[in-house]
Write an enzyme that holds these catalytic residues in place. Structure first.
Site, PDB file in Angstrom:
ATOM      1  N   CYS A 131       0.938  -1.281  -0.092  1.00 23.63           N
ATOM      2  CA  CYS A 131      -0.373  -0.116   0.038  1.00 23.63           C
ATOM      3  C   CYS A 131       0.454   1.322  -0.311  1.00 23.63           C
ATOM      4  O   CYS A 131       2.035   1.390   0.583  1.00 23.63           O
ATOM      5  CB  CYS A 131      -0.796   0.504   1.328  1.00 23.63           C
ATOM      6  N   CYS A 135       0.406   4.521   6.319  1.00 19.50           N
ATOM      7  CA  CYS A 135      -0.639   5.194   7.687  1.00 19.50           C
ATOM      8  C   CYS A 135       0.117   4.509   8.651  1.00 19.50           C
ATOM      9  O   CYS A 135       0.806   3.551   8.941  1.00 19.50           O
ATOM     10  CB  CYS A 135      -2.179   4.505   7.617  1.00 19.50           C
ATOM     11  N   CYS A 138      -0.239   1.022  10.396  1.00 20.75           N
ATOM     12  CA  CYS A 138      -0.771  -0.337   9.733  1.00 20.75           C
ATOM     13  C   CYS A 138       0.049  -0.842   8.386  1.00 20.75           C
ATOM     14  O   CYS A 138       1.186  -0.427   9.368  1.00 20.75           O
ATOM     15  CB  CYS A 138      -1.927   0.249   8.367  1.00 20.75           C
TER      16      CYS A 138
HETATM   17  N1  SAH Z   1      -6.557   1.458   2.353  1.00 18.68           N
HETATM   18  C1  SAH Z   1      -8.184   1.104   2.795  1.00 18.68           C
HETATM   19  C2  SAH Z   1      -8.297   0.498   3.455  1.00 18.68           C
HETATM   20  C3  SAH Z   1      -7.251  -0.259   4.266  1.00 18.68           C
HETATM   21  S1  SAH Z   1      -7.799  -1.680   5.982  1.00 18.68           S
HETATM   22  C4  SAH Z   1      -8.085   2.874   3.366  1.00 18.68           C
HETATM   23  O1  SAH Z   1      -7.099   3.293   4.171  1.00 18.68           O
HETATM   24  O2  SAH Z   1      -9.534   2.670   4.149  1.00 18.68           O
HETATM   25  C5  SAH Z   1      -9.236  -0.892   6.810  1.00 18.68           C
HETATM   26  C6  SAH Z   1      -9.172  -0.344   7.368  1.00 18.68           C
HETATM   27  O3  SAH Z   1      -8.752  -0.901   8.580  1.00 18.68           O
HETATM   28  C7  SAH Z   1      -8.553   1.398   7.583  1.00 18.68           C
HETATM   29  O4  SAH Z   1      -9.818   2.173   8.090  1.00 18.68           O
HETATM   30  C8  SAH Z   1      -7.508   0.730   8.198  1.00 18.68           C
HETATM   31  O5  SAH Z   1      -6.729   2.617   8.000  1.00 18.68           O
HETATM   32  C9  SAH Z   1      -7.980  -0.062   9.200  1.00 18.68           C
HETATM   33  N2  SAH Z   1      -6.411  -0.421  10.314  1.00 18.68           N
HETATM   34  C10 SAH Z   1      -5.527  -0.739   9.004  1.00 18.68           C
HETATM   35  N3  SAH Z   1      -4.731  -1.170  10.054  1.00 18.68           N
HETATM   36  C11 SAH Z   1      -5.296  -1.727  11.259  1.00 18.68           C
HETATM   37  C12 SAH Z   1      -4.995  -1.983  12.384  1.00 18.68           C
HETATM   38  N4  SAH Z   1      -3.109  -2.286  13.143  1.00 18.68           N
HETATM   39  N5  SAH Z   1      -5.779  -1.504  13.203  1.00 18.68           N
HETATM   40  C13 SAH Z   1      -7.044  -1.388  13.184  1.00 18.68           C
HETATM   41  N6  SAH Z   1      -6.816  -0.828  11.991  1.00 18.68           N
HETATM   42  C14 SAH Z   1      -6.019  -0.823  11.125  1.00 18.68           C
END
Ligand code: SAH
Length: 374
Positions: A131, A135, A138
């Site tokens: 990705c 973030c 993540c």
């Molecule tokens: N790129 C997309 C999809 C990401 S996955 C997006 O940003 O929305 C879906 C959700 O899970 C997103 O809100 C992401 O921020 C969250 N997410 C990712 N890793 C995480 C983690 N370790 N704990 C909790 N939520 C997480």
């Protein structure tokens, strides 16, 4: 911590066979397949038959496509593979959540998850290898983005997960087929919108997987131009926007791409999405203990969303090894919930599904890639 509980599955790779070099049949454009068939004296209707067999009929080999001539089945198997990817790791949690690490034809790996409860079977699919959004909390973006997934690779994930459902089930908690899709796996879905819309179109078809647009949720970091494009697609997909902070200063620290975009533009695009489609937007908020879960954040978030017909999904952070964040304390999470509810906003806290098998974005793939036992 999350991978230490015993698994129902051995977690061992399912097959060590060499990868098929042939193109996956779901990635062959319909026109090309028609031409290929024509060269062999086969009518155009065979295209629909073949695709229906994979998508609706659960065929896992060309040989099993009993409505096709035997010779054609052999020729198909010589030229194409039914699946371009294979299951590298298959974990099953006690709550019947299945998590797959899938190895693609170019040896890259992605994740796909099947969540089963309340008579629903929900597929969570990836849209990219890695990705590019970065973030900070993540696991998916730790090594950046490698490439977009193809339409066929998007569809194959759905087919592979659907094949894990039991068509004969009599258990009211289980569904005999996929009922929902959440595009919340690895990657930024709106950065691969064209292929995604293509795949979801086929998934929604009655000769495909029969999953209606209203049962599909697309989660985005917030790309305003692409949110508008999605609204213009005329489909009733649900939109989830990953907000994660109530102001630009904090959001940019958590979601670095916010620096260029800014929350105003994202919220404006999401408002337009609601006006155009009539679909209520969900705001996702990863709750990071001490960072974005304090009383002032709760009040600011409530102020931001109270005038909008929004729904909020609070996601207590799932631990990612090596990252310096923590889950929220119960009292802070409760204050956040109460403050939003008092402001008239509907709130849910995301249940942890398959926690012991690293069901959060990108975590299992990391382990498999680094050779750690899952
Ligand atoms: N790129 C997309 C999809 C990401 S996955 C997006 O940003 O929305 C879906 C959700 O899970 C997103 O809100 C992401 O921020 C969250 N997410 C990712 N890793 C995480 C983690 N370790 N704990 C909790 N939520 C997480």
């Amino acid at each position: 911590m999350s991978a230490t509980l015993p698994l129902l599955d051995s977690g061992a790779p399912e097959s060590a066979a060499p990868l098929p070099p042939k193109p996956g049949i779901l990635d062959v454009p319909v026109d090309s397949l028609r031409a290929w068939l024509q060269e062999r004296g086969q009518p155009p209707m065979r295209v629909g038959q073949i695709r229906r067999q994979v998508l609706a009929g659960r065929a896992t080999t060309f040989e099993a496509m009993s409505d096709l001539p035997k010779q054609l089945r052999t020729e198909l198997a010589e030229s194409f593979s039914l699946f371009s990817m294979r299951v590298e790791r298959h974990l099953v949690a006690r709550d019947d959540t299945h998590k797959l690490v899938l190895r693609l034809a170019d040896d890259r790996m992605i994740e796909a998850v099947l969540i089963q409860d309340d008579g629903r079977a929900t597929a969570c699919i990836s849209t990219q290898v890695g990705c590019g959004m970065g973030c900070v909390f993540c696991a998916s973006g730790l090594n950046g983005v490698v490439r977009n997934l193809t339409t066929g690779e998007l569809l194959e994930q759905l087919v592979v997960l659907r094949n894990l459902t039991d068509p004969e089930t009599t258990n009211p908690e289980r569904a005999p087929r996929l009922t929902n899709v959440v595009v919340m796996g690895m990657g930024e879905p709106l950065a691969n919108l064209e292929n995604l819309l293509d795949a979801l179109g086929t998934a929604g078809d009655k000769n495909g997987l029969c999953i209606g647009a209203r049962h599909v949720t697309i989660s985005t970091v917030g790309l305003p131009a692409k949110i508008r494009k999605l609204a213009e697609s005329g489909k009733q997909y649900s939109l989830a926007v990953s907000l994660h902070a109530p102001n630009d200063e904090l959001r940019t620290r958590i979601v670095p791409t916010n620096d260029k975009t800014g929350m105003d533009a994202i919220l404006a695009a999401a408002d337009e999405f609601y006006e155009k489609t009539g679909r209520q937007v969900t705001y996702e908020y990863v709750v990071l203990g001490g960072l974005n879960d304090q009383a002032s954040h709760a009040r600011q978030l409530a102020g931001l969303l109270t005038r909008r017909k929004a729904h909020v999904n609070l996601i207590p952070w799932n631990d990612v090894e090596g990252l310096p964040y923590r889950r929220p304390q119960d009292a802070d999470l409760q204050y956040l919930i109460d403050t939003l509810r008092k402001a008239g906003i509907s709130v849910k806290v995301r249940k942890r599904k398959g926690a012991e098998i690293d069901a959060a974005c990108g975590q299992l793939r990391r382990k498999v890639e680094s050779g750690q036992p899952a």
